[in-house]
Motif scaffolding. Structure first.
Motif, PDB file in Angstrom:
ATOM      1  N   VAL A   1      -3.274   9.703   3.610  1.00  0.00           N
ATOM      2  CA  VAL A   1      -4.051   9.262   2.458  1.00  0.00           C
ATOM      3  C   VAL A   1      -3.536   7.887   2.052  1.00  0.00           C
ATOM      4  O   VAL A   1      -2.379   7.742   1.659  1.00  0.00           O
ATOM      5  CB  VAL A   1      -3.940  10.241   1.283  1.00  0.00           C
ATOM      6  CG1 VAL A   1      -4.832   9.777   0.127  1.00  0.00           C
ATOM      7  CG2 VAL A   1      -4.305  11.656   1.717  1.00  0.00           C
ATOM      8  N   VAL A   2      -4.398   6.880   2.168  1.00  0.00           N
ATOM      9  CA  VAL A   2      -3.998   5.496   1.896  1.00  0.00           C
ATOM     10  C   VAL A   2      -4.540   5.061   0.535  1.00  0.00           C
ATOM     11  O   VAL A   2      -5.734   5.227   0.262  1.00  0.00           O
ATOM     12  CB  VAL A   2      -4.508   4.547   2.995  1.00  0.00           C
ATOM     13  CG1 VAL A   2      -4.057   3.115   2.717  1.00  0.00           C
ATOM     14  CG2 VAL A   2      -4.010   4.997   4.365  1.00  0.00           C
ATOM     15  N   ALA A   3      -3.649   4.537  -0.274  1.00  0.00           N
ATOM     16  CA  ALA A   3      -4.000   4.020  -1.604  1.00  0.00           C
ATOM     17  C   ALA A   3      -4.677   5.072  -2.474  1.00  0.00           C
ATOM     18  O   ALA A   3      -5.476   4.741  -3.356  1.00  0.00           O
ATOM     19  CB  ALA A   3      -4.901   2.780  -1.471  1.00  0.00           C
ATOM     20  N   GLY A   4      -4.390   6.336  -2.220  1.00  0.00           N
ATOM     21  CA  GLY A   4      -4.872   7.413  -3.056  1.00  0.00           C
ATOM     22  C   GLY A   4      -6.321   7.800  -2.881  1.00  0.00           C
ATOM     23  O   GLY A   4      -6.796   8.737  -3.532  1.00  0.00           O
TER      24      GLY A   4
ATOM     25  N   LEU B   1       0.838  -1.191   0.000  1.00  0.00           N
ATOM     26  CA  LEU B   1       0.000   0.000   0.000  1.00  0.00           C
ATOM     27  C   LEU B   1       0.878   1.247   0.000  1.00  0.00           C
ATOM     28  O   LEU B   1       1.984   1.241   0.547  1.00  0.00           O
ATOM     29  CB  LEU B   1      -0.904   0.047   1.236  1.00  0.00           C
ATOM     30  CG  LEU B   1      -2.066  -0.932   1.318  1.00  0.00           C
ATOM     31  CD1 LEU B   1      -2.726  -0.821   2.685  1.00  0.00           C
ATOM     32  CD2 LEU B   1      -3.089  -0.673   0.216  1.00  0.00           C
ATOM     33  N   GLN B   2       0.353   2.299  -0.602  1.00  0.00           N
ATOM     34  CA  GLN B   2       1.008   3.602  -0.520  1.00  0.00           C
ATOM     35  C   GLN B   2       0.282   4.453   0.520  1.00  0.00           C
ATOM     36  O   GLN B   2      -0.941   4.527   0.520  1.00  0.00           O
ATOM     37  CB  GLN B   2       0.969   4.311  -1.868  1.00  0.00           C
ATOM     38  CG  GLN B   2       1.688   5.667  -1.860  1.00  0.00           C
ATOM     39  CD  GLN B   2       1.474   6.440  -3.146  1.00  0.00           C
ATOM     40  OE1 GLN B   2       0.461   7.111  -3.330  1.00  0.00           O
ATOM     41  NE2 GLN B   2       2.443   6.341  -4.056  1.00  0.00           N
ATOM     42  N   VAL B   3       1.059   5.062   1.393  1.00  0.00           N
ATOM     43  CA  VAL B   3       0.503   5.997   2.379  1.00  0.00           C
ATOM     44  C   VAL B   3       1.152   7.358   2.145  1.00  0.00           C
ATOM     45  O   VAL B   3       2.372   7.503   2.295  1.00  0.00           O
ATOM     46  CB  VAL B   3       0.749   5.538   3.825  1.00  0.00           C
ATOM     47  CG1 VAL B   3       0.235   6.593   4.806  1.00  0.00           C
ATOM     48  CG2 VAL B   3       0.067   4.201   4.086  1.00  0.00           C
ATOM     49  N   GLU B   4       0.331   8.320   1.751  1.00  0.00           N
ATOM     50  CA  GLU B   4       0.812   9.688   1.600  1.00  0.00           C
ATOM     51  C   GLU B   4       0.626  10.419   2.930  1.00  0.00           C
ATOM     52  O   GLU B   4      -0.472  10.411   3.494  1.00  0.00           O
ATOM     53  CB  GLU B   4       0.040  10.409   0.506  1.00  0.00           C
ATOM     54  CG  GLU B   4       0.200   9.782  -0.877  1.00  0.00           C
ATOM     55  CD  GLU B   4      -0.740  10.390  -1.882  1.00  0.00           C
ATOM     56  OE1 GLU B   4      -0.464  11.510  -2.359  1.00  0.00           O
ATOM     57  OE2 GLU B   4      -1.765   9.741  -2.186  1.00  0.00           O
ATOM     58  N   VAL B   5       1.690  11.012   3.414  1.00  0.00           N
ATOM     59  CA  VAL B   5       1.637  11.768   4.669  1.00  0.00           C
ATOM     60  C   VAL B   5       1.754  13.251   4.329  1.00  0.00           C
ATOM     61  O   VAL B   5       2.806  13.712   3.888  1.00  0.00           O
ATOM     62  CB  VAL B   5       2.769  11.350   5.628  1.00  0.00           C
ATOM     63  CG1 VAL B   5       2.665  12.133   6.937  1.00  0.00           C
ATOM     64  CG2 VAL B   5       2.721   9.852   5.895  1.00  0.00           C
ATOM     65  N   VAL B   6       0.658  13.963   4.493  1.00  0.00           N
ATOM     66  CA  VAL B   6       0.653  15.412   4.270  1.00  0.00           C
ATOM     67  C   VAL B   6       0.991  16.053   5.617  1.00  0.00           C
ATOM     68  O   VAL B   6       0.256  15.863   6.600  1.00  0.00           O
ATOM     69  CB  VAL B   6      -0.718  15.889   3.755  1.00  0.00           C
ATOM     70  CG1 VAL B   6      -0.643  17.362   3.372  1.00  0.00           C
ATOM     71  CG2 VAL B   6      -1.169  15.044   2.567  1.00  0.00           C
TER      72      VAL B   6
END
Length: 219
Positions: free
Chosen positions: A192-195, A11-16
């Motif tokens: 934000v997980v998996a976009g 999984l991709q996790v975006e950290v803002v």
């Protein structure tokens, strides 16, 4: 390759986040704890810059002046910081707000994270910047300070200096900040997980794990 071991989900996790945001420091520590509890998931963290104080001068502001502008005075800020410091103890985060003398612009620190990511040291750089600012009172708007923190994680000092002095990636950081606002992100941290699955705030690890599970089901 062990055929008896099921493959790990990815999984991709975006950290803002903003590097001068104590809740972001706390939130990223809780994310790491959530990920340690889920060895079945391989997570790629993408660091997305957010500028909480986009109008702050490049040289920063004296801490007391900033607190007066933002909170109306030092007393209110002190109560808030006491709460954050107590929560930080549970995560091994040594908040020392009394060490911070200037509120820096975080633009150059975010640029440095982008540089470190390209060198494979993004996660370590984020940790070093958070610790430097909140535990040591490091001025993240000062080139020499940023260079010192960068060398701690293994970056070469002259390469860092040349990069920071060039102004490279400034536009990219501003563009990412604008993108976050356009997506409706007005506060950080935001994960934000998996976009497509997002949650804001320094959430408990159990909450973040549930978000990961939701994303896995829909993957």
């Amino acid at each position: 390759m062990n055929l008896l071991v099921p493959p790990r989900a990815r999984l991709q996790v975006e950290v803002v986040f903003d590097l001068v945001c104590p809740w972001c420091y706390l939130g990223t520590r809780r994310l790491r704890r959530a990920l340690r509890a889920r060895p079945d998931i391989l997570v790629d963290i993408v660091w997305r810059p957010f500028l909480l104080n986009p109008d702050i001068p490049s040289a920063g502001l004296p801490r007391q002046e900033f607190l007066t502008r933002k909170f109306g005075g030092e007393e209110r800020a002190r109560r808030l910081h006491a709460t954050i410091a107590e929560l930080g103890l549970a995560e091994g985060v040594p908040f020392r707000f009394d060490h911070i003398r200037r509120m820096p612009s975080s633009l150059d620190a975010h640029r440095l994270v982008r540089f470190a990511v390209r060198e494979g040291l993004g996660d370590a750089m984020v940790d070093a910047l958070f610790h430097g600012h909140f535990a040591e009172g490091a001025d993240l708007g000062h080139l020499e300070t940023l260079t010192k923190l960068a060398t701690r994680v293994g970056l070469e000092s002259m390469s860092v200096i040349r990069f920071l002095e060039s102004g490279a990636d400034s536009d990219a950081v501003h563009a990412e900040n604008l993108r976050a606002h356009r997506l409706g992100i007005n506060g950080v941290p935001c994960f934000v997980v998996a976009g497509r699955h997002a949650i804001a705030g320094a959430q408990e690890p159990e909450v973040l794990e549930r978000l990961l599970d939701v994303a896995l089901v829909e993957a």
